[in-house]
Design a protein around this motif. Structure first.
Motif, mmCIF file in Angstrom:
data_model
loop_
_atom_site.group_PDB
_atom_site.id
_atom_site.type_symbol
_atom_site.label_atom_id
_atom_site.label_comp_id
_atom_site.label_asym_id
_atom_site.label_seq_id
_atom_site.Cartn_x
_atom_site.Cartn_y
_atom_site.Cartn_z
ATOM 1 N N GLY A 31 0.809 -1.212 0.000
ATOM 2 C CA GLY A 31 0.000 0.000 0.000
ATOM 3 C C GLY A 31 0.842 1.262 0.000
ATOM 4 N N MET A 32 1.874 1.290 0.860
ATOM 5 C CA MET A 32 2.764 2.450 0.929
ATOM 6 C C MET A 32 4.225 2.013 0.837
ATOM 7 N N GLU A 33 4.472 0.859 0.252
ATOM 8 C CA GLU A 33 5.830 0.323 0.212
ATOM 9 C C GLU A 33 6.726 1.175 -0.675
ATOM 10 N N GLU A 34 7.981 1.274 -0.285
ATOM 11 C CA GLU A 34 8.984 1.988 -1.061
ATOM 12 C C GLU A 34 10.254 1.170 -1.125
ATOM 13 N N GLY A 35 10.890 1.173 -2.306
ATOM 14 C CA GLY A 35 12.182 0.539 -2.468
ATOM 15 C C GLY A 35 13.275 1.589 -2.597
ATOM 16 N N PHE A 36 14.490 1.127 -2.771
ATOM 17 C CA PHE A 36 15.614 2.049 -2.934
ATOM 18 C C PHE A 36 15.515 2.769 -4.275
ATOM 19 N N THR A 37 16.079 3.969 -4.312
ATOM 20 C CA THR A 37 16.001 4.803 -5.504
ATOM 21 C C THR A 37 17.135 4.480 -6.475
ATOM 22 N N GLU A 38 16.985 4.970 -7.709
ATOM 23 C CA GLU A 38 17.890 4.582 -8.789
ATOM 24 C C GLU A 38 19.271 5.201 -8.671
ATOM 25 N N ASP A 39 19.484 6.124 -7.730
ATOM 26 C CA ASP A 39 20.827 6.656 -7.524
ATOM 27 C C ASP A 39 21.678 5.734 -6.657
ATOM 28 N N SER A 40 21.130 4.603 -6.245
ATOM 29 C CA SER A 40 21.888 3.614 -5.467
ATOM 30 C C SER A 40 22.988 2.992 -6.310
ATOM 31 N N THR A 41 24.023 2.494 -5.641
ATOM 32 C CA THR A 41 25.118 1.804 -6.339
ATOM 33 C C THR A 41 25.194 0.332 -5.965
ATOM 34 N N GLN A 42 24.400 -0.105 -4.990
ATOM 35 C CA GLN A 42 24.306 -1.521 -4.641
ATOM 36 C C GLN A 42 22.918 -2.017 -5.041
ATOM 37 N N ALA A 43 22.876 -3.224 -5.602
ATOM 38 C CA ALA A 43 21.630 -3.780 -6.108
ATOM 39 C C ALA A 43 20.643 -4.072 -4.983
ATOM 40 N N SER A 44 19.367 -3.950 -5.305
ATOM 41 C CA SER A 44 18.308 -4.239 -4.338
ATOM 42 C C SER A 44 17.056 -4.653 -5.095
ATOM 43 N N PHE A 45 16.101 -5.213 -4.348
ATOM 44 C CA PHE A 45 14.779 -5.442 -4.941
ATOM 45 C C PHE A 45 13.687 -5.140 -3.934
ATOM 46 N N LEU A 46 12.576 -4.658 -4.462
ATOM 47 C CA LEU A 46 11.316 -4.526 -3.733
ATOM 48 C C LEU A 46 10.369 -5.513 -4.387
ATOM 49 N N HIS A 47 9.904 -6.494 -3.596
ATOM 50 C CA HIS A 47 9.060 -7.536 -4.178
ATOM 51 C C HIS A 47 7.809 -7.735 -3.335
ATOM 52 N N ASN A 48 6.659 -7.632 -3.998
ATOM 53 C CA ASN A 48 5.380 -7.894 -3.357
ATOM 54 C C ASN A 48 4.931 -9.311 -3.687
ATOM 55 N N PHE A 49 4.671 -10.098 -2.647
ATOM 56 C CA PHE A 49 4.174 -11.456 -2.855
ATOM 57 C C PHE A 49 2.698 -11.408 -3.257
ATOM 58 N N SER A 50 2.224 -12.522 -3.803
ATOM 59 C CA SER A 50 0.841 -12.597 -4.283
ATOM 60 C C SER A 50 -0.163 -12.620 -3.144
ATOM 61 N N SER A 51 0.258 -13.031 -1.947
ATOM 62 C CA SER A 51 -0.631 -13.035 -0.793
ATOM 63 C C SER A 51 0.173 -12.800 0.478
ATOM 64 N N THR A 52 -0.516 -12.501 1.557
ATOM 65 C CA THR A 52 0.126 -12.184 2.828
ATOM 66 C C THR A 52 0.823 -13.412 3.406
ATOM 67 N N VAL A 53 2.001 -13.186 3.974
ATOM 68 C CA VAL A 53 2.785 -14.243 4.615
ATOM 69 C C VAL A 53 2.564 -14.153 6.126
ATOM 70 N N SER A 54 2.322 -15.267 6.761
ATOM 71 C CA SER A 54 2.040 -15.287 8.198
ATOM 72 C C SER A 54 3.281 -14.970 9.016
ATOM 73 N N ALA A 55 3.055 -14.388 10.191
ATOM 74 C CA ALA A 55 4.147 -14.125 11.128
ATOM 75 C C ALA A 55 4.839 -15.424 11.507
ATOM 76 N N GLY A 56 6.161 -15.351 11.671
ATOM 77 C CA GLY A 56 6.933 -16.523 12.078
ATOM 78 C C GLY A 56 7.308 -17.455 10.954
ATOM 79 N N THR A 57 6.990 -17.077 9.709
ATOM 80 C CA THR A 57 7.343 -17.899 8.545
ATOM 81 C C THR A 57 8.754 -17.560 8.076
ATOM 82 N N GLU A 58 9.576 -18.566 7.897
ATOM 83 C CA GLU A 58 10.952 -18.322 7.444
ATOM 84 C C GLU A 58 10.970 -17.873 5.987
ATOM 85 N N VAL A 59 11.821 -16.894 5.723
ATOM 86 C CA VAL A 59 12.010 -16.359 4.377
ATOM 87 C C VAL A 59 13.453 -16.612 3.960
#
Length: 333
Positions: A233-261
């Motif tokens: 809803g209000m998620e933000e990832g790193f901006t394009e002026d970064s020099t280290q790679a990153s990703f912002l990824h939204n899963f298809s459904s909510t992940v429960s608390a305590g689930t290993e990623v």
């Protein structure tokens, strides 16, 4: 108090609501102490804060256990922490400075706060920091309540960034944030240049695990490791002026608390493993192990999705490229 206060090799243990830093230090020396003091800002009134200074605070050692109705550590100037152990429980801010907060060493554990660490400029270069907050974990704000640069980029023209805008900069240390509001929040820019940062962010879509100021401000990563989890809803990832790679990824459904990623590279090697304490759907991740052009697999419970880094700040979010949220406003006291 109208000057600077410095603490070294002292131990303070108090659950009182009226504690003045200078008086406490003069009294404790190297002893454990429980005491209550009258606010020394020439007001003649009691303070609800824990350790308070009108000018500035510098702490290089000692043990502090504080449970206060207002800010546990408060200064109208700057706060510099270069050592010591802090167990802080606050009815308002854990650590508050009107100007600058610098943390280079020590152990800071904020078990309860409205906002965890708040100042106009926040620099973290070391230490072991844990923040639990009902609103923002870190909040870089000048106290005006303004989001520098104006409303900015939610579908409109990006406003120009202000040179003297607040910022949050992390260059080292270990940081863990559990926030019901924004995890890392700045009314200006956020810089990650080192350290190991984990954010268990909000479960509601009205806040973000990361939140820079609206307009042409940066959410920039050049080094370090960060994983931030939150709602969509209000998620933000790193901006394009970064020099280290990153990703912002939204899963298809909510992940429960305590689930290993887990994050694995194309060869199946595990790059990172986390177990968020709250439910989430959006993840931001950066590490020096990520490379543009490579494909990674992110698995959380029975959900497993691939992420191909087609640019320095890859994202599948429909809102992550927009300007930051409204941002938190510091309350001057």
């Amino acid at each position: 108090m109208n000057g600077n206060a410095a603490a070294s090799d002292s131990t303070v243990s108090t659950d009182n609501e009226n504690t003045d830093l200078t008086s406490m230090l003069e009294t404790t020396a190297n002893d454990d102490t429980q005491a209550a003091w009258t606010d020394a800002d020439n007001t003649g009134s009691d303070s609800m804060k824990g350790l308070k200074a009108g000018g500035g605070i510098a702490i290089s050692g000692g043990k502090f256990e504080i449970d206060s109705a207002d800010d546990t550590l408060h200064t109208n100037g700057s706060a510099v922490i270069s050592g010591g152990s802090f167990e802080l429980s606050s009815g308002d801010d854990g650590i508050h400075a009107d100007d600058i907060i610098e943390i280079s060493s020590g152990t800071v554990n904020i078990t309860k706060a409205y906002e965890g660490i708040e100042a106009n400029y926040i620099n973290v270069s070391g230490g072991d920091i844990t923040v639990n907050s009902s609103d923002d974990g870190f909040n870089a704000s000048d106290g005006s309540g303004e989001n520098f640069g104006g409303m900015g980029g939610r579908g409109g023209q990006q406003a120009e960034a202000s040179a003297d805008a607040p910022y949050l900069k992390i260059t080292g240390g270990t940081v863990y944030v559990n926030a019901n509001g924004d995890g890392l929040d700045s009314n200006g820019s956020i810089y990650v240049e080192g350290g190991n940062v984990t954010v268990d962010g909000p479960t509601n879509g009205g806040n973000g695990a990361l939140d820079k100021g609206d307009g042409n401000y940066s959410l920039k990563v050049t080094a370090g490791t960060l994983a931030a989890f939150g709602a969509v809803g209000m998620e933000e990832g790193f901006t394009e002026d970064s020099t280290q790679a990153s990703f912002l990824h939204n899963f298809s459904s909510t992940v429960s608390a305590g689930t290993e990623v887990t994050v694995k590279d194309s060869g199946g090697k595990v790059i990172a493993t986390y177990t968020p304490s709250k439910s989430w759907q959006s993840m931001v991740f950066t590490s020096d192990k990520l490379e543009v052009g490579e494909t990674y697999t992110v698995t959380a419970g029975d959900q497993s999705e691939t992420v191909t880094l087609d640019k320095i700040n890859t994202s599948n979010s429909t809102v992550g490229s927009f300007g930051g949220g409204m941002g938190g406003g510091m309350r001057r006291q």
